[in-house]
Design a protein around this motif. Structure first.
Motif, PDB file in Angstrom:
ATOM      1  N   THR A 230       5.432 -22.665 -10.885  1.00 43.65           N
ATOM      2  CA  THR A 230       5.565 -22.072  -9.563  1.00 43.65           C
ATOM      3  C   THR A 230       4.691 -20.822  -9.474  1.00 43.65           C
ATOM      4  O   THR A 230       4.456 -20.129 -10.461  1.00 43.65           O
ATOM      5  N   LYS A 231       4.224 -20.539  -8.279  1.00 44.19           N
ATOM      6  CA  LYS A 231       3.348 -19.387  -8.083  1.00 44.19           C
ATOM      7  C   LYS A 231       4.102 -18.073  -8.231  1.00 44.19           C
ATOM      8  O   LYS A 231       3.510 -17.050  -8.545  1.00 44.19           O
ATOM      9  N   GLU A 232       5.413 -18.120  -7.998  1.00 49.06           N
ATOM     10  CA  GLU A 232       6.224 -16.903  -8.070  1.00 49.06           C
ATOM     11  C   GLU A 232       7.113 -16.902  -9.298  1.00 49.06           C
ATOM     12  O   GLU A 232       7.425 -17.951  -9.863  1.00 49.06           O
ATOM     13  N   ASN A 233       7.527 -15.711  -9.688  1.00 53.71           N
ATOM     14  CA  ASN A 233       8.598 -15.536 -10.665  1.00 53.71           C
ATOM     15  C   ASN A 233       9.866 -15.197  -9.889  1.00 53.71           C
ATOM     16  O   ASN A 233       9.828 -14.377  -8.968  1.00 53.71           O
ATOM     17  N   TYR A 234      10.983 -15.815 -10.260  1.00 56.89           N
ATOM     18  CA  TYR A 234      12.212 -15.628  -9.506  1.00 56.89           C
ATOM     19  C   TYR A 234      13.246 -14.859 -10.321  1.00 56.89           C
ATOM     20  O   TYR A 234      13.216 -14.853 -11.551  1.00 56.89           O
TER      21      TYR A 234
END
Length: 352
Positions: A230-234
């Motif tokens: 994924t492009k983001e870290n959550y």
């Protein structure tokens, strides 16, 4: 014999059932997971010959079928305990996402976990199927001891590293449930990176993978390994799973149904059955497992979703049941369908 101690922890809830389908820690699923990824780790060494690979697997993990060479398993697993899971009810708040084929919002948990999860129509929320104690909750861990013959050291270590990168276990594990990781005192596993030599060893060009009808390698193409993140870290696994659900909807619905009812179509190549779109000669009993799999991984920056493709051709039992026209259609369309799916993933995610 070599004895090694690990801690195995779940990053996402695991639907790991016992005989009553209640969530429970048990060694057989972990043994099956070890065998599954050992085949991928060892396939190239056996020149992708499934007969030779099966013979070696039988000698290592035990068999009752090798002529004059019956053997017990040289690999033994022990969990510290076989306790029940601690998640007694599904209390996760719905993560609503949109689906172009459905008029109302869809819970991402239900979309990726349908089977062990179901929808309570009266309460209008996602619940465990039949209200069973159905899951091992995220962050639960257990001590795992692995005992194996000294000569198998490199093969077992490579397999454990791959599982740490990509392994999931339990029902709906291909959708990211039961994502796990290894740890322990003095245990060091390498990060998931494109140029890792082991990843190169267990990968093959997409076209070559599709020539065999069994899972044997990660795919690669002219852009690199077929592994995305994924492009983001959550901040939580819940948000990572929600993103994976949206991504799955994106690549599945990009494949429209354009052929006559009952014929093989593009979306059938991803997994089967497909709701409301059966292949006539397959009916509702045939099964084609997802080749594109998800995992949630915890990093120093937070949680990420991972997608990866273990490509293979349509199993011969399914292929032979099709009409000649559908078999010819698959030969012409299969590569292009997967390339389109990979294009969607390149837009929605990023290659490792």
């Amino acid at each position: 014999m070599v004895k090694q101690d690990y801690t195995v922890s779940f990053v996402t809830p695991a639907f790991l059932g016992d005989a009553e389908q209640n969530g429970s820690w048990r060694t057989p699923p972990f043994k099956a997971l070890l065998r599954q990824w050992w085949r991928v780790a060892a396939a190239k060494e056996h020149n992708y010959n499934h007969v030779k690979l099966r013979e070696t697997e039988g000698r290592l993990f035990g068999n009752a079928w090798l002529e004059n060479n019956f053997s017990q398993s040289q690999v033994k697993l022990r969990l510290d305990n076989w306790r029940s899971g601690k998640m007694n009810a599904w209390a996760e708040a719905p993560k609503s996402i949109s689906h172009p084929d459905i008029k109302f919002p869809v819970d991402a948990n239900l979309y990726l976990g349908y089977g062990p999860l179901t929808r309570n129509k009266e309460a209008k929320k996602t619940t465990f199927k039949d209200k069973l104690n159905a899951a091992i909750q995220a962050e639960e861990s257990n001590a795992l001891k692995i005992i194996y013959a000294d000569g198998s050291n490199s093969a077992i270590q490579n397999t454990l590293q791959i599982i740490h990168w990509l392994g999931t276990v339990g029902s709906r594990s291909r959708n990211g449930w039961g994502s796990l990781e290894f740890g322990g005192d003095g245990v060091v596993f390498k990060p998931l990176e494109q140029n890792n030599p082991l990843l190169q060893v267990i990968s093959r060009p997409l076209e070559k993978c599709l020539e065999l009808d069994w899972t044997h390698a990660l795919g690669n193409d002219d852009k690199g390994l077929l592994i995305w993140r994924t492009k983001e870290n959550y901040v939580s696994w819940r948000e990572a799973m929600k993103d994976l659900a949206k991504i799955k909807i994106a690549f599945r619905t990009s494949l429209k149904f354009n052929r006559h009812n009952g014929q093989m179509d593009c979306r059938h190549l991803l997994a089967y059955p497909v709701t409301n779109h059966p292949v006539s000669v397959w009916g509702n009993q045939k099964r084609l497992a997802n080749q594109l799999r998800f995992k949630v991984t915890k990093t120093a920056q937070g949680y990420i979703g991972v997608a990866y493709h273990l490509p293979c051709g349509i199993p011969s039992q399914l292929l032979n049941a099709l009409t000649e026209a559908d078999r010819n259609w698959i030969v012409k369309q299969q590569l292009g369908v997967w390339q389109k799916v990979h294009g969607i993933l390149d837009q929605q995610m990023q290659r490792i």
